[in-house]
Motif scaffolding. Structure first.
Motif, mmCIF file in Angstrom:
data_model
loop_
_atom_site.group_PDB
_atom_site.id
_atom_site.type_symbol
_atom_site.label_atom_id
_atom_site.label_comp_id
_atom_site.label_asym_id
_atom_site.label_seq_id
_atom_site.Cartn_x
_atom_site.Cartn_y
_atom_site.Cartn_z
ATOM 1 N N THR A 112 64.098 13.819 21.026
ATOM 2 C CA THR A 112 63.691 13.095 22.169
ATOM 3 C C THR A 112 63.488 14.115 23.355
ATOM 4 O OG1 THR A 112 65.667 12.769 23.048
ATOM 5 C CG2 THR A 112 64.879 11.144 21.578
ATOM 6 N N GLN A 113 62.823 13.673 24.238
ATOM 7 C CA GLN A 113 62.466 14.673 25.539
ATOM 8 C C GLN A 113 63.702 14.865 26.091
ATOM 9 O OE1 GLN A 113 59.123 15.244 26.941
ATOM 10 N NE2 GLN A 113 60.376 16.413 28.441
ATOM 11 N N PRO A 114 64.608 14.009 26.306
ATOM 12 C CA PRO A 114 66.066 14.493 26.998
ATOM 13 C C PRO A 114 66.593 15.263 26.160
ATOM 14 C CG PRO A 114 65.948 12.151 27.059
ATOM 15 C CD PRO A 114 64.736 12.697 26.302
ATOM 16 N N ALA A 115 66.790 15.233 24.827
ATOM 17 C CA ALA A 115 67.431 16.161 23.904
ATOM 18 C C ALA A 115 66.970 17.424 23.759
ATOM 19 C CB ALA A 115 67.577 15.550 22.620
ATOM 20 N N TYR A 116 65.479 17.618 23.908
ATOM 21 C CA TYR A 116 64.719 18.699 24.005
ATOM 22 C C TYR A 116 65.054 19.501 25.251
ATOM 23 C CZ TYR A 116 60.960 22.011 24.102
ATOM 24 O OH TYR A 116 60.145 23.243 24.061
ATOM 25 N N GLU A 117 65.320 18.697 26.413
ATOM 26 C CA GLU A 117 65.841 19.418 27.723
ATOM 27 C C GLU A 117 66.701 20.023 27.771
ATOM 28 O OE1 GLU A 117 64.830 16.479 30.790
ATOM 29 O OE2 GLU A 117 62.675 16.421 30.120
ATOM 30 N N ASP A 118 67.851 19.476 27.014
ATOM 31 C CA ASP A 118 69.112 20.095 27.022
ATOM 32 C C ASP A 118 69.393 21.088 26.037
ATOM 33 O OD1 ASP A 118 70.619 18.162 28.588
ATOM 34 O OD2 ASP A 118 71.025 16.845 27.178
ATOM 35 N N LEU A 119 68.351 21.038 25.086
ATOM 36 C CA LEU A 119 68.337 22.206 23.990
ATOM 37 C C LEU A 119 67.465 23.500 24.469
ATOM 38 C CD1 LEU A 119 68.329 20.103 21.033
ATOM 39 C CD2 LEU A 119 70.413 21.337 21.950
ATOM 40 N N THR A 120 66.911 23.350 25.618
ATOM 41 C CA THR A 120 66.360 24.447 26.247
ATOM 42 C C THR A 120 66.820 24.677 27.546
ATOM 43 O OG1 THR A 120 64.528 22.665 27.186
ATOM 44 C CG2 THR A 120 63.838 23.995 24.943
ATOM 45 N N ARG A 121 67.751 23.962 28.204
ATOM 46 C CA ARG A 121 68.399 24.526 29.224
ATOM 47 C C ARG A 121 69.971 24.611 29.347
ATOM 48 N NH1 ARG A 121 64.559 20.108 32.827
ATOM 49 N NH2 ARG A 121 62.675 20.845 31.783
ATOM 50 N N GLY A 122 70.668 23.681 29.415
ATOM 51 C CA GLY A 122 71.960 23.569 29.197
ATOM 52 C C GLY A 122 72.583 24.247 28.017
ATOM 53 N N ASN A 123 71.788 24.126 26.974
ATOM 54 C CA ASN A 123 72.330 24.849 25.781
ATOM 55 C C ASN A 123 70.806 25.227 25.143
ATOM 56 O OD1 ASN A 123 72.896 25.816 23.166
ATOM 57 N ND2 ASN A 123 73.327 23.854 22.497
ATOM 58 N N PRO A 124 70.397 26.498 25.623
ATOM 59 C CA PRO A 124 69.016 26.900 25.255
ATOM 60 C C PRO A 124 68.856 27.396 23.936
ATOM 61 C CG PRO A 124 70.046 28.585 26.666
ATOM 62 C CD PRO A 124 71.054 27.466 26.582
ATOM 63 N N LEU A 125 69.255 26.764 22.868
ATOM 64 C CA LEU A 125 69.376 27.044 21.431
ATOM 65 C C LEU A 125 67.852 27.129 20.878
ATOM 66 C CD1 LEU A 125 71.495 24.797 19.158
ATOM 67 C CD2 LEU A 125 69.201 25.479 18.771
ATOM 68 N N LEU A 126 66.968 26.202 21.461
ATOM 69 C CA LEU A 126 65.679 26.111 20.903
ATOM 70 C C LEU A 126 64.680 27.394 21.460
ATOM 71 C CD1 LEU A 126 64.574 22.401 21.080
ATOM 72 C CD2 LEU A 126 65.620 23.676 19.222
ATOM 73 N N LYS A 127 65.189 27.868 22.514
ATOM 74 C CA LYS A 127 64.569 29.057 23.137
ATOM 75 C C LYS A 127 65.123 30.351 22.425
ATOM 76 C CE LYS A 127 63.681 28.044 27.949
ATOM 77 N NZ LYS A 127 64.090 28.202 29.380
ATOM 78 N N LEU A 128 66.329 30.498 22.055
ATOM 79 C CA LEU A 128 66.891 31.372 21.348
ATOM 80 C C LEU A 128 66.051 31.496 19.898
ATOM 81 C CD1 LEU A 128 70.266 32.453 21.814
ATOM 82 C CD2 LEU A 128 69.586 32.276 19.335
#
Ligand code: MLT
Ligand code: MN
Ligand code: ZN
Length: 305
Positions: A112-128
């Motif tokens: 979801t959009q909120p999960a994507y935001e958490d995974l690119t900010r608080g825990n930026p795993l997707l960016k990594l």
């Protein structure tokens, strides 16, 4: 449709590395009848050899080793995992994405959009992961309409936003927004058979109850037996409900809801915390579940529906 349970435990697994509760100590020593379990993940297929991985557990490498169908060995580098879908952005459901970094294509990811935001900010795993395989993100629609996940073309998916909780690191912890957690209804377009999956379900809202009633198999939150299980043990100050998990016991507990489902529904608890007494297969709670026709998921459980 087939569902394979890769990991049936909640965050921490069973036994949990630093825990000496009755269950964890008992399973280590072999003094209770219980099976060790890895952290929360299932795989779903329409039957064509293509699988959707639901949640990427910290234990994913061991899980893949135990389930040969996810490695069809058609090429030097290969996998039968066609896409990954996340039910939330919690550590136990996302950390395994790091272990998929050698993927030869961009990883197809649904959340979801909120999960994507958490995974690119608080825990930026997707960016990594952009420094490795990279991720092609598809937003899970929250408006209740069905969507397809290519190439799993025989399956239709519907997401239900659930009242549960955002991860502890999220800016919306304790103030959850729609899409922090979802339940998933999966329908086989050929047979019409339906699965409802929700490893984190904090409250039985009407649309969730409707979805559960429409399903042939429900695979739902089995985290805690009582709301105060962790508090009573002195293991945590968090109640099951405050973490977004409906306990099994009590008037509004999961067992009272499961008892009201149609007789034909197969009822299975998953995402079981290591402190939950249902893990002891000689215990009275396990016997109570058996008498109520409720199953306890285990690693390697394979469900055809
Ligand atoms: C949860 O569902 O609440 C998580 O399993 C907690 C965690 O991973 O620490
Ligand atoms: Mn969890
Ligand atoms: Zn324990």
């Amino acid at each position: 449709m087939r569902v394979h349970v890769l990991g049936s435990a909640a965050g921490g697994g069973f036994p949990q590395w630093n825990c000496n509760c009755r269950n964890c100590d008992g399973v280590r020593r072999g003094t209770i009848k219980a099976r060790a379990r890895t952290q929360s993940s299932i795989a779903i297929t329409g039957g064509d050899g293509q699988w959707l991985l639901c949640n990427a557990s910290p234990d994913i490498l061991a899980q893949l080793q135990h389930f040969a169908e996810l490695q069809p060995a058609r090429a030097l580098r290969d996998t039968a995992i066609a896409a990954v879908l996340l039910m939330d952005a919690q550590i136990d459901h996302t950390t395994g994405l790091y272990m998929l970094r050698e993927h030869r294509q961009r990883l197809k990811l649904w959340c979801t959009q909120p999960a994507y935001e958490d995974l690119t900010r608080g825990n930026p795993l997707l960016k990594l992961l952009e420094h490795y395989c990279g991720v092609d993100w598809n937003a899970i629609p929250l408006e209740g309409h069905a969507f397809a996940i290519a190439p799993l073309d025989t399956l239709r998916f519907t997401a239900l936003p659930l009242l549960s909780n955002a991860p502890p690191y999220s800016p919306h912890r304790d103030r959850p927004v729609a899409g922090d957690n979802i339940g998933l209804l999966v329908e086989d377009a050929g047979s019409g058979r339906r699965l409802f999956y929700a490893p984190g379900l904090g409250s039985m809202e009407p649309q969730v109850w409707d979805a559960m009633n429409s399903a042939d198999v429900v695979l739902v939150d089995g985290t805690c037996w009582t709301d105060t299980e962790l508090v009573d043990l002195g293991a945590s100050r968090k109640t099951a409900r405050s973490m977004g998990h409906l306990p099994q016991q009590g008037e509004d507990g999961m067992l009272s809801w499961l008892a009201k489902l149609p007789a034909r529904t197969r009822r299975i608890l998953i995402h079981i915390n290591n402190t939950n007494p249902i893990l002891d297969e000689d215990g009275p709670q396990f016997a109570q579940l058996r008498a109520a026709g409720v199953e306890v998921a285990y690693d390697g459980m394979d469900i055809t529906l």
